[in-house]
Scaffold this motif. Structure first.
Motif, PDB file in Angstrom:
ATOM      1  N   GLY A 189       0.815  -1.204   0.000  1.00  0.00           N
ATOM      2  CA  GLY A 189       0.000   0.000   0.000  1.00  0.00           C
ATOM      3  C   GLY A 189       0.848   1.253   0.000  1.00  0.00           C
ATOM      4  O   GLY A 189       2.077   1.213  -0.145  1.00  0.00           O
ATOM      5  N   ARG A 190       0.171   2.390   0.177  1.00  0.00           N
ATOM      6  CA  ARG A 190       0.858   3.681   0.189  1.00  0.00           C
ATOM      7  C   ARG A 190       0.239   4.557   1.262  1.00  0.00           C
ATOM      8  O   ARG A 190      -0.982   4.612   1.404  1.00  0.00           O
ATOM      9  N   VAL A 191       1.071   5.255   2.025  1.00  0.00           N
ATOM     10  CA  VAL A 191       0.602   6.139   3.081  1.00  0.00           C
ATOM     11  C   VAL A 191       0.633   7.583   2.587  1.00  0.00           C
ATOM     12  O   VAL A 191       1.693   8.096   2.225  1.00  0.00           O
ATOM     13  N   ASP A 192      -0.547   8.227   2.541  1.00  0.00           N
ATOM     14  CA  ASP A 192      -0.598   9.646   2.214  1.00  0.00           C
ATOM     15  C   ASP A 192      -0.897  10.439   3.480  1.00  0.00           C
ATOM     16  O   ASP A 192      -1.063   9.865   4.568  1.00  0.00           O
ATOM     17  N   LEU A 193      -0.975  11.767   3.377  1.00  0.00           N
ATOM     18  CA  LEU A 193      -1.154  12.606   4.556  1.00  0.00           C
ATOM     19  C   LEU A 193      -2.475  12.332   5.275  1.00  0.00           C
ATOM     20  O   LEU A 193      -2.484  12.213   6.510  1.00  0.00           O
ATOM     21  N   PRO A 194      -3.611  12.203   4.577  1.00  0.00           N
ATOM     22  CA  PRO A 194      -4.857  11.892   5.290  1.00  0.00           C
ATOM     23  C   PRO A 194      -4.781  10.577   6.070  1.00  0.00           C
ATOM     24  O   PRO A 194      -5.289  10.487   7.191  1.00  0.00           O
ATOM     25  N   ALA A 195      -4.139   9.557   5.494  1.00  0.00           N
ATOM     26  CA  ALA A 195      -4.014   8.274   6.195  1.00  0.00           C
ATOM     27  C   ALA A 195      -3.151   8.421   7.441  1.00  0.00           C
ATOM     28  O   ALA A 195      -3.458   7.862   8.500  1.00  0.00           O
ATOM     29  N   ALA A 196      -2.061   9.181   7.322  1.00  0.00           N
ATOM     30  CA  ALA A 196      -1.180   9.391   8.473  1.00  0.00           C
ATOM     31  C   ALA A 196      -1.926  10.095   9.594  1.00  0.00           C
ATOM     32  O   ALA A 196      -1.847   9.708  10.763  1.00  0.00           O
ATOM     33  N   ARG A 197      -2.682  11.132   9.238  1.00  0.00           N
ATOM     34  CA  ARG A 197      -3.429  11.874  10.253  1.00  0.00           C
ATOM     35  C   ARG A 197      -4.525  11.022  10.879  1.00  0.00           C
ATOM     36  O   ARG A 197      -4.773  11.106  12.082  1.00  0.00           O
ATOM     37  N   MET A 198      -5.158  10.195  10.090  1.00  0.00           N
ATOM     38  CA  MET A 198      -6.240   9.359  10.602  1.00  0.00           C
ATOM     39  C   MET A 198      -5.723   8.345  11.617  1.00  0.00           C
ATOM     40  O   MET A 198      -6.343   8.090  12.647  1.00  0.00           O
TER      41      MET A 198
END
Length: 337
Positions: A189-198
């Motif tokens: 998968g890939r981690v973007d900013l919304p995923a990190a914040r969530m």
């Protein structure tokens, strides 16, 4: 003796003939992780009742006797001391002067740089001192990236910058949160900013950030409560003061951006590492309360408080609390003007 950074991993796998190791610094999680690895390397397990004994702060007097004791099942015995302080120096010196073949692991977060215990270990030929400090900047980004890559997960640069701003004070917390993030993203998968914040935004360990944002916003009661929680979670006083300095420096950079024509809201959005969206209002409020000159003075006070923790011998927790609450009181005074 001091151990060079490049030799630490090899020592953790095989301490060889060393009789004692002192793990000191501000990263409590890293200290515990390395202590556990050393105990397992020597005794084969961390909970073997015949080969591993753990001593607390009030049992320093037992160190020499435990080091001299033999294991009933054979093999080298490990004595693990939690929260070691300079009060253990005499007992450790006696143990190193004896003939016991036990291996001593001393966990000493926040130990003074020129303290008696650290000096004893660094001068001993058969003992090793290992510094355990929080990683930051590029080193922290590399830790996060490499941990995610083990799960075959990529991470966007803005997400990586945000994560490095939220994590790092404690390695155990950092690794736990990154592994949780990896589970969320899934293999390949890939981690973007919304995923990190969530995934990381509600981390309980961020109570330190809560304390610092409350302090620069002038909210004394909130800063006091959050600081109490952060220190109860094991954040070392020097770690708090370094985080405070980093927070103030981020405000300084935002202030410089405002001098270049940005609004406070725009400067908050452009801050690096990124400001967690729930704290943007507090960040903007702080920018309205603190001038560049006031931030310069606050940085100097934070640096002086850290130095006092290491050199004066005064209680580090008291110095730390006074510095953070003092910051909050100056913010509160600015709000009243």
């Amino acid at each position: 003796m001091k151990l060079e950074a490049r030799r630490i991993e090899a020592f953790l796998r095989d301490p060889g003939t060393a009789r004692a190791v002192l793990l000191h610094g501000d990263d409590v999680g890293l200290i515990r992780d390395r202590a556990t690895r050393l105990v397992r390397a020597v005794a084969g397990a961390i909970d073997d009742p015949f080969r591993v004994v753990e001593l607390e702060r009030d049992s320093f007097s037992l160190i020499a006797d435990e080091m001299a004791s033999l294991s009933l099942t054979g093999g080298r015995r490990v004595v693990r001391v939690r929260d070691a302080t300079d009060a253990a120096t005499v007992a450790v010196q006696t143990a190193l002067g004896g003939r016991g073949q036990g291996f001593l692991v001393l966990e000493a977060p926040g130990l003074a740089a020129r303290g008696k215990l650290r000096t004893l270990i660094e001068r001993a030929a058969d003992a090793v001192a290992i510094a355990c400090y929080p990683v930051a900047g590029r080193a922290l980004e590399q830790t996060i990236r490499s941990t995610l890559s083990e799960f075959k997960i990529a991470v966007d640069q803005d997400a990586l910058e945000w994560l490095s701003g939220q994590l790092g004070a404690d390695q155990a917390v950092t690794l736990s949160e990154v592994e949780k993030l990896a589970l969320y993203a899934g293999q390949n998968g890939r981690v973007d900013l919304p995923a990190a914040r969530m995934c990381v935004g509600d981390l309980a360990g961020l109570s330190l950030d809560d304390a610092l944002f409350a302090a620069t916003s002038g909210d004394v009661p909130a800063a006091d409560r959050a600081l109490e929680l952060a220190m109860a979670e094991g954040v070392a006083p020097v770690g708090v003061l370094r985080a405070a300095l980093g927070h103030l420096q981020r405000l300084q950079r935002a202030r410089a951006a405002m001098a270049g024509g940005m609004t406070a809201a725009e400067a908050a959005k452009a801050a690096r590492p990124p400001v967690f969206f729930r704290r943007e209002a507090a960040f903007v409020r702080a920018l309205s309360l603190w001038s560049s000159a006031a931030l310069d003075q606050a940085c100097i006070r934070a640096w002086e408080a850290e130095r006092a923790c290491k050199r004066t011998g005064a209680p580090a927790e008291t110095i730390c609390r006074n510095a953070v609450i003092g910051l909050a009181q100056r913010g509160a005074a600015a709000r009243r003007r």
